[in-house]
Design an enzyme around this catalytic site. Structure first.
Site, mmCIF file in Angstrom:
data_model
loop_
_atom_site.group_PDB
_atom_site.id
_atom_site.type_symbol
_atom_site.label_atom_id
_atom_site.label_comp_id
_atom_site.label_asym_id
_atom_site.label_seq_id
_atom_site.Cartn_x
_atom_site.Cartn_y
_atom_site.Cartn_z
ATOM 1 N N TYR A 119 1.528 -0.893 -3.104
ATOM 2 C CA TYR A 119 0.777 -1.474 -4.214
ATOM 3 C C TYR A 119 0.953 -0.595 -5.436
ATOM 4 C CZ TYR A 119 -2.761 2.160 -3.516
ATOM 5 O OH TYR A 119 -3.402 3.364 -3.426
ATOM 6 N N CYS A 120 0.674 -1.203 -6.593
ATOM 7 C CA CYS A 120 0.628 -0.398 -7.822
ATOM 8 C C CYS A 120 -0.520 -0.929 -8.679
ATOM 9 C CB CYS A 120 1.976 -0.339 -8.534
ATOM 10 S SG CYS A 120 2.759 -1.914 -8.892
ATOM 11 N N SER A 121 -0.252 -1.250 -9.945
ATOM 12 C CA SER A 121 -1.373 -1.561 -10.849
ATOM 13 C C SER A 121 -1.607 -3.052 -11.041
ATOM 14 C CB SER A 121 -1.130 -0.897 -12.202
ATOM 15 O OG SER A 121 -1.071 0.496 -12.048
#
Lengths: 165, 145
Positions: A119-121
């Site tokens: 995951y990221c932002s």
């Protein structure tokens, strides 16, 4: 020749059946669709015909929770500073910029048989997808991308860890 | 109507209903994975892959249930016939473009790989079931049911 009353009835009922199915689908998945149409989504849905043979599989919030409960390893693809400010419980930090040559520490901590949830932002952030491509190329077999990322996790009121794991 | 024709009708109706009920249910269970399957066709813009993935399984489930319940059989068969025709066009397009993708016809998380050509052949069979169901139902008493 105009259609008979029987043909018109069948057509009308077919339309009703179709619309009923569509309304049910839109009702059950309205949040997913709002995200997809909000312009915040990740770079693209993976396709199998790009230069890379395999792509990470997208996974929704509920799926992420289930996978983590079952032992999947969450991997944070954001910059280290953001990771330290808050991340998914037990997540490992592997910023995309550092993943070009995969650190030995990561290889030792996570076997290629593990299920990885990257995951990221959120939907506007392609890093988790790009990291997934790298990890698949490195031999990891089950790589998922949580497109909602840290913002969706945080907004759902789920537990967040800070600092180093 | 002969007993054989009646038997054929129920066989076609139930097969078709069960097939689409199963196909719709497994796809509705993982819409995001199904969206990826739809995206592999490279036909729709990004967001519309999700719309198709979110709605199509439920149309299949509703029509499949009606067929199994023997209610609104001709309209339900018509819906499934139109869907199958659309699938066939999409699969033919995949085959013509030489894309090597899984058709995504059933379990979107499945490990199996059904090529577009194999899926297209299967859809001809499904279309035959649709036509038989629709035609025989029209010749039965109380065709409004």
């Amino acid at each position: 020749m105009p259609p008979s009353a029987e043909t018109r009835r069948i057509l009308l009922e077919a339309v009703v059946i179709f619309v009923l199915g569509v309304v049910l689908g839109l009702s059950f998945h309205c949040r997913l669709l709002m995200n997809a149409f909000s312009g915040k989504q990740a770079m693209s849905v993976a396709t199998e015909n790009s230069p890379v043979d395999r792509f990470p599989q997208p996974v929704e919030l509920e799926g992420v929770r289930r996978l983590i409960e079952e032992g999947a390893a969450p991997v944070d693809a954001r910059a280290r500073e953001l990771y330290l400010e808050g991340h998914l419980p037990s997540a490992l930090s592997l910023p995309l910029q550092e993943a070009e040559s995969l650190p030995d520490s990561f290889r030792e901590a996570v076997s290629t048989d593990s299920v990885l949830v990257l995951y990221c932002s959120g939907y506007g952030c392609p890093d988790s997808f790009d990291l997934g491509i790298i990890l698949l190329a490195e031999g990891y077999r089950d790589v998922r991308v949580f497109e909602g990322g840290f913002p969706e996790w945080h907004d759902a009121g789920l537990p967040v860890e800070r600092g180093e794991p | 109507m002969s007993r054989g024709t009646s038997l054929l009708y129920h066989l076609c109706r139930l097969s078709l209903g069960a097939l689409f009920l199963y196909a719709g249910a497994v796809k509705a269970d993982d819409v995001v994975a199904f969206a990826r399957n739809v995206a592999n066709y490279e036909i729709l813009p990004y967001s519309w892959n999700y719309v198709v993935a979110a709605t199509l399984p439920y149309v299949e489930v509703v029509a499949g249930l009606l067929l199994i319940a023997n209610r609104k059989v001709r309209p339900a068969a018509l819906v499934l016939g139109v869907l199958t025709a659309v699938f066939m066009l999409a699969l033919a397009s995949v085959d013509l473009r030489g894309l090597d993708i899984d058709c995504g016809c059933f379990d979107p998380r499945g490990e199996g790989h059904t090529s577009a050509r194999a899926a297209l052949l299967r859809d001809f069979g499904i279309m035959a079931l649709v036509v038989l169901t629709y035609m025989i139902r029209g010749r039965m008493p109380d065709p409004r049911r």
